[in-house]
Each structure stands twice: as C-alpha cells, then as structure tokens.
Design an enzyme around this catalytic site. Structure first.
Site, PDB file in Angstrom:
ATOM      1  N   ASP A 199     -28.133 103.750 -30.105  1.00 15.71           N
ATOM      2  CA  ASP A 199     -29.223 102.683 -30.606  1.00 15.71           C
ATOM      3  C   ASP A 199     -28.744 102.127 -31.949  1.00 15.71           C
ATOM      4  O   ASP A 199     -28.696 102.979 -32.823  1.00 15.71           O
ATOM      5  CB  ASP A 199     -30.361 103.325 -30.743  1.00 15.71           C
ATOM      6  CG  ASP A 199     -31.654 102.301 -30.922  1.00 15.71           C
ATOM      7  OD1 ASP A 199     -31.216 101.400 -32.029  1.00 15.71           O
ATOM      8  OD2 ASP A 199     -32.673 102.125 -30.353  1.00 15.71           O
ATOM      9  N   HIS A 200     -28.142 101.060 -32.125  1.00 18.96           N
ATOM     10  CA  HIS A 200     -27.362 100.805 -33.141  1.00 18.96           C
ATOM     11  C   HIS A 200     -28.336 100.986 -34.503  1.00 18.96           C
ATOM     12  O   HIS A 200     -27.628 100.893 -35.658  1.00 18.96           O
ATOM     13  CB  HIS A 200     -26.403  99.653 -33.344  1.00 18.96           C
ATOM     14  CG  HIS A 200     -27.172  98.297 -33.113  1.00 18.96           C
ATOM     15  ND1 HIS A 200     -27.732  97.588 -32.403  1.00 18.96           N
ATOM     16  CD2 HIS A 200     -27.408  97.483 -34.516  1.00 18.96           C
ATOM     17  CE1 HIS A 200     -28.295  96.589 -32.612  1.00 18.96           C
ATOM     18  NE2 HIS A 200     -27.824  96.384 -33.852  1.00 18.96           N
ATOM     19  N   HIS A 262     -34.819  99.673 -30.184  1.00 23.04           N
ATOM     20  CA  HIS A 262     -34.882  99.731 -31.944  1.00 23.04           C
ATOM     21  C   HIS A 262     -36.113  99.934 -32.522  1.00 23.04           C
ATOM     22  O   HIS A 262     -36.333 100.515 -33.510  1.00 23.04           O
ATOM     23  CB  HIS A 262     -34.085  98.439 -32.111  1.00 23.04           C
ATOM     24  CG  HIS A 262     -32.927  97.905 -31.601  1.00 23.04           C
ATOM     25  ND1 HIS A 262     -31.979  98.777 -31.292  1.00 23.04           N
ATOM     26  CD2 HIS A 262     -32.306  96.650 -31.328  1.00 23.04           C
ATOM     27  CE1 HIS A 262     -31.011  98.135 -30.629  1.00 23.04           C
ATOM     28  NE2 HIS A 262     -31.024  97.070 -30.681  1.00 23.04           N
TER      29      HIS A 262
HETATM   30  C1  BG6 Z   1     -29.407  93.950 -29.843  1.00 22.76           C
HETATM   31  C2  BG6 Z   1     -30.050  92.999 -29.003  1.00 22.76           C
HETATM   32  O1  BG6 Z   1     -29.643  95.008 -29.519  1.00 22.76           O
HETATM   33  O2  BG6 Z   1     -29.985  93.671 -31.273  1.00 22.76           O
HETATM   34  C3  BG6 Z   1     -29.839  91.487 -29.656  1.00 22.76           C
HETATM   35  O3  BG6 Z   1     -29.601  92.918 -27.618  1.00 22.76           O
HETATM   36  C4  BG6 Z   1     -30.349  91.444 -30.911  1.00 22.76           C
HETATM   37  O4  BG6 Z   1     -30.714  90.382 -29.020  1.00 22.76           O
HETATM   38  C5  BG6 Z   1     -29.549  92.505 -31.842  1.00 22.76           C
HETATM   39  O5  BG6 Z   1     -30.053  90.137 -31.544  1.00 22.76           O
HETATM   40  C6  BG6 Z   1     -30.064  92.761 -33.187  1.00 22.76           C
HETATM   41  O6  BG6 Z   1     -29.245  93.485 -33.916  1.00 22.76           O
HETATM   42  P1  BG6 Z   1     -29.215  93.484 -35.362  1.00 22.76           P
HETATM   43  O7  BG6 Z   1     -28.116  94.520 -35.834  1.00 22.76           O
HETATM   44  O8  BG6 Z   1     -28.357  92.066 -35.662  1.00 22.76           O
HETATM   45  O9  BG6 Z   1     -30.442  93.458 -36.014  1.00 22.76           O
END
Ligand code: BG6
Length: 511
Positions: A199-200, A262
């Site tokens: 989960d980044h 997230h």
């Molecule tokens: C991803 C989603 O996991 O996270 C995308 O699939 C979203 O739809 C993205 O745009 C957002 O990531 P970050 O790091 O740009 O906030």
C-alpha cells in the site's frame, strides 16, 4: 541478516540500518507502467544513496519479445524521466548492467524452469546468494497463475541459508471473497512473514511520521481522544481525472481504488493505540483493532453516512474538461463513483462519539492528502462566550504535497480592541530538513529486501478492510443506496457532502 522484528523488539535496525542482503528482484509484468515510473527509478535512487545490496540483480519477467539490452535502454529513458534526482550516466550504466529481461508467458511452466536456471546462474556470477524477491506487478488476473507456477516450480521455497519473498501490488482482490481467495493462493506458496502487500501510502514519509508525531511527543497523545477531539477529517483530493485507466476504474470506483486501502490505512495510523513495540506484528495488531472497531455501514446506514458522486464537465487548471461519462472507455450511463465522502465511527473507548469524515475524489481543484484533527472549543466562558470570537484548534498533517504539520491556534491581534485571529505554527519537511523526501517505493522496496513487513498490509488487515467496504457496496447495489450525486469538475465535490458534515455542525476544511 536477521529479520528485524520478533528478535529485535527495540528495532535497533531502524536506527542503524544495514544494507540488505544481496538478492535478485524478479518483476512479473515488468513491461507495465509501474516498473518504468516507480520501481526502476526507486531502485536507481536507492543505489545512488548506497542503500542497495552490493549485489542486486533485477530480472524482468514479461510476455513481450525484447532483449535485455533493448529493455535496459527503455528503462534508462524512463529513469531519466521519472527519477527524483537527475540520472548519472556512469551510475546508471553500472546499475543497469544487472537488469535482465526474461521473456515468458505467465502460464508457461517452462518459463519458470528457465527462470530458475537463470537465477542460479546470476547467483553464481554475481553472488546474490539464492535470495529472491518476487514482485507481482502484472495484471491481477495473472496473480493466480504466477503463484501456482512459483509454487509448483519450487521457486517460492527458500533455499538453505537464503530467503524467498513475495511482494503483491494492489489491487489486492476486488471484494472480501476474492481477497480471501488470493490470500489462500499466496499462503499456499509463501508464509505470511515473507508476504509483502503493497500500500504505497504506508511508504510515504508523512504517513510514517504519524507514529512519531503521536508517540514521540508528549503533548499530542494526551489530547488524542474523544474528550478533546471534535472530529477528524481525512482528505485525498486529485485534480486528475480517470486519464487512461477507465478499463480498471470502471470496475473499481473511488471506494475500492482509494478507500479500501490508502484511506483506511491512514485512518488506522491516526486512530490506533500505541503498539507494544515497533515490530511489524505489534503495529499491525493495533491497526487491525481499529478496523474491527469500525462501525459497519450497511443498509440504511450507508444512505445516512456515505455520499457517492461522479464528476460532470467543468473547468480545472485553466482548461475545460469533459464529464466522467465522456472520458474514453467509460460507459455513457456509468454509475461509477469518482468521489466518496463517509462519516465513520470507531466504537472503542478512545473514540466513542467522534466522527471521522473521510473524502476522496478525482477532478477536485487541488492535489492534496491531509489528516486534520479538529479539537473541541474551549469552555464557553471568557473568550469563547461568543462563539464567533474564536476558532478551535486544528492540527493538520499534510501527507502530500508540501509534506509537513501545522497547528492552528488563536492569537490576539495587536491593538486596543480585542480581536482574536487564527494563526498557524507550521513545520515543512523541505525547509526543516533540507533534503529531498524519498519516494514511497524506495522505502517499501528497501524494507522488503530487509524483511521488514511493518509498512505492508497483513492478511487480516486486508480482509477486514474489504469486509467493511463490501457492506457499503452491497447497499449501493441493493437499491437502498443513496443516489449517485454529481459535482462539476474543478469543484470541491457535491453539495450533499457538505450537508453530511453540517448534520454534525462541522464543515470540510479547505485545502
Ligand atoms: C492509486 C490509485 O493507488 O493511488 C490512483 O489507483 C490514485 O487512482 C493514486 O491516483 C494516488 O496516489 P498518490 O501517491 O499520487 O496520492
């Protein structure tokens, strides 16, 4: 290297970080966007910082017919485009020399046998010691085939004195039954301790700083409960539309794309109890307790507490943009939500009665993710006798961009008349530490190579999160659902989301 958790509850490894063991990273589906945009730039930056093992090889497993030389060039171009620091040609050349392309179909057992031979050869040539990190970055429809072949070929079994680990990219299932099935397939090939579900958001510096803010400072934790907190607002807002991802997004929508993973992770870090230690399981145990205490939303509870909406045509960043239904690949009568707002309750001792408002949306005016802790007002005497005189305190944790923390408090305006104005104490990562924040994938790849699963979702976490989200989706599909609302692109979402907060006397914070 010993694993950083059970045997090391004080987590001395976090303070004196050792470079991970030599290993080979095998990326399944390596011709996709993730490898070019995130994984290779992250590895390059880790290498530039001296954080990768002395011997690190990357095997790119994919279907298309390519050569290692050709693919290295493609990746070099991508690294130049997406790396957070400029690419140094000499360093890139040395790093790229150990990237290999392995062409095979995900379903072809022979491709895994030849992969095994290739990995053994790399171990001999480069001294990677039999350590393997398999990264499933392909389309999720291929996950089962990859797992079954890794198991059947014996590649998932750690060699004597070495380790074998698995990273799974999101989406981890599309509902509880599919996530459970995937968890079973993973468990048949890899033990939980060697499974790293990405989960980044957990790799973002500011998300990690939440624990430090709460548990390394005396003042905040003392106030972090229903006695002092009026409400909590978690916002993830993006000006981008669905871009080229309609195929995926139409089957997902904002709830599954962002909330299940997230935003619930941010909620857990915000609401959890202090863990017994900093080990992966102690931290994740506390997060799971939050998910278990989350009041389920089903049936009419969904209509009362969840707003779903979709963007219509509008104006954003100086240009006209089409409605979601006009985007390429989107059905003209699509009911996919591009925005969700939820009122959540965590039914435990600490948070009884405190609403957690969570919202996420595409085509909103600004890019920003933040957690705002809105404190209760002071007693209605002295300055707070007239409520308009004084705004309550707010602590804002900016996850991105302009990572930092600000605290709003009341101050007297200079002069003979009594005028109280909100002022801000503001901490910015950039100016305080003067160094660039690493990308989330850098930290996550480094941790997976080091065997530290703290910043990865555990099996039960993922399943609890799906159970919660499935309740909402079931109500949407049942017809008891709230209707689909609409908001013009470039606005802050539908009116109904403001009304949701108004019921509790609250308003959304402006980012
Ligand atoms: C991803 C989603 O996991 O996270 C995308 O699939 C979203 O739809 C993205 O745009 C957002 O990531 P970050 O790091 O740009 O906030």
């Amino acid at each position: 290297m010993s694993t950083p958790t059970e045997s090391n509850p004080l987590r001395t490894d976090l303070v004196n970080r050792a470079v991970p063991d030599p290993c080979v990273l095998v990326i399944f589906g390596a011709t996709g966007d993730l490898t070019r945009r995130k994984l290779i730039p992250a590895l390059y930056n880790l290498a530039a910082d001296g954080n990768v093992p002395s011997s690190l090889a990357v095997v790119c497993f994919a279907r298309r017919d390519k050569t290692s030389e050709g693919f290295r060039e493609e990746l070099g171009e991508a690294a130049r485009k997406y790396s957070r620091r400029p690419v140094n040609d000499e360093l890139w050349r040395r790093f790229a020399a150990n990237i290999f392309y392995h062409q095979s179909n995900f379903h072809d057992a022979a491709g895994y046998e030849s992969l095994g031979r290739e990995l053994d050869g790399i171990d001999e040539r480069l001294g990677t010691g039999g350590n393997r990190l398999f990264y499933m970055a392909s389309s999720p429809t291929e996950f089962d085939a990859i797992l079954e072949n890794l198991r059947a070929s014996g590649l998932s079994r750690a060699k004597a004195g070495a380790w074998s680990r698995l990273i799974v990219e999101k989406p981890f299932g599309t509902d509880l039954p599919s996530a459970t099935r995937l968890n079973e397939a993973v468990a048949a090939a890899f033990p939980e301790k060697d499974t790293f579900r990405i989960d980044h958001y957990l790799g973002k510096e500011t998300a990690q700083n939440l624990m430090v803010l709460r548990f390394a400072n005396t003042v905040f934790e003392a106030l972090w409960n229903h006695r002092y907190v009026e409400n909590v607002q978690i916002t993830a807002s993006e000006p981008l539309g669905v871009e080229t991802r309609a195929g995926y997004y139409e089957t997902s929508g904002a709830l599954r794309d962002m909330v299940q993973n997230h935003l619930l992770q941010l909620l857990c870090l915000t609401a959890m109890e202090p863990p017994a230690d900093l080990g992966a399981d102690a931290v994740r145990d506390e997060k799971v307790k939050v998910l278990r205490a989350l009041r389920p939303l089903t049936g009419t509870g969904v209509a009362d507490n969840v707003i779903r909406a979709q963007y219509t045509a509008g104006f954003i960043n100086g240009r006209d943009v089409p409605s979601y239904r006009e985007e390429p690949g989107v059905a003209p009568d699509s009911v996919t939500e591009t925005y969700v707002a939820l009122r959540l309750h965590i039914d435990n001792w600490r948070w009884a009665g405190v609403p957690f408002f969570v919202r996420v949306g595409k085509r909103l005016p600004k890019s920003g993710t933040e957690i705002a802790i809105q404190f209760r007002g002071t007693p209605p005497v002295l300055f707070n006798r007239q409520s308009q005189l004084q705004d309550p305190n707010v602590l804002v944790i900016r996850i991105q961009p302009d990572e930092g923390i600000s605290f709003r408090m009341a101050a007297k305006m200079p002069g003979a008349v009594l005028q109280i104005e909100p002022v801000k104490m503001d901490f910015h990562y950039g100016t305080s530490f003067g160094k660039a924040t690493p990308e989330a994938y850098e930290r996550l790849l480094l941790d997976a190579m080091s065997g530290d699963a703290t910043l990865f979702a555990r099996r039960d976490e993922v399943e609890h999160a799906w159970k919660f989200v499935d309740g909402i989706r079931a109500a949407w599909q049942d017809g008891e659902a709230p209707r689909l609302d609409f908001y013009p692109a470039g606005s802050w979402g539908p009116r109904e989301a403001d009304e949701l907060l108004a019921q509790d006397g609250a308003v959304w914070r402006r980012l």
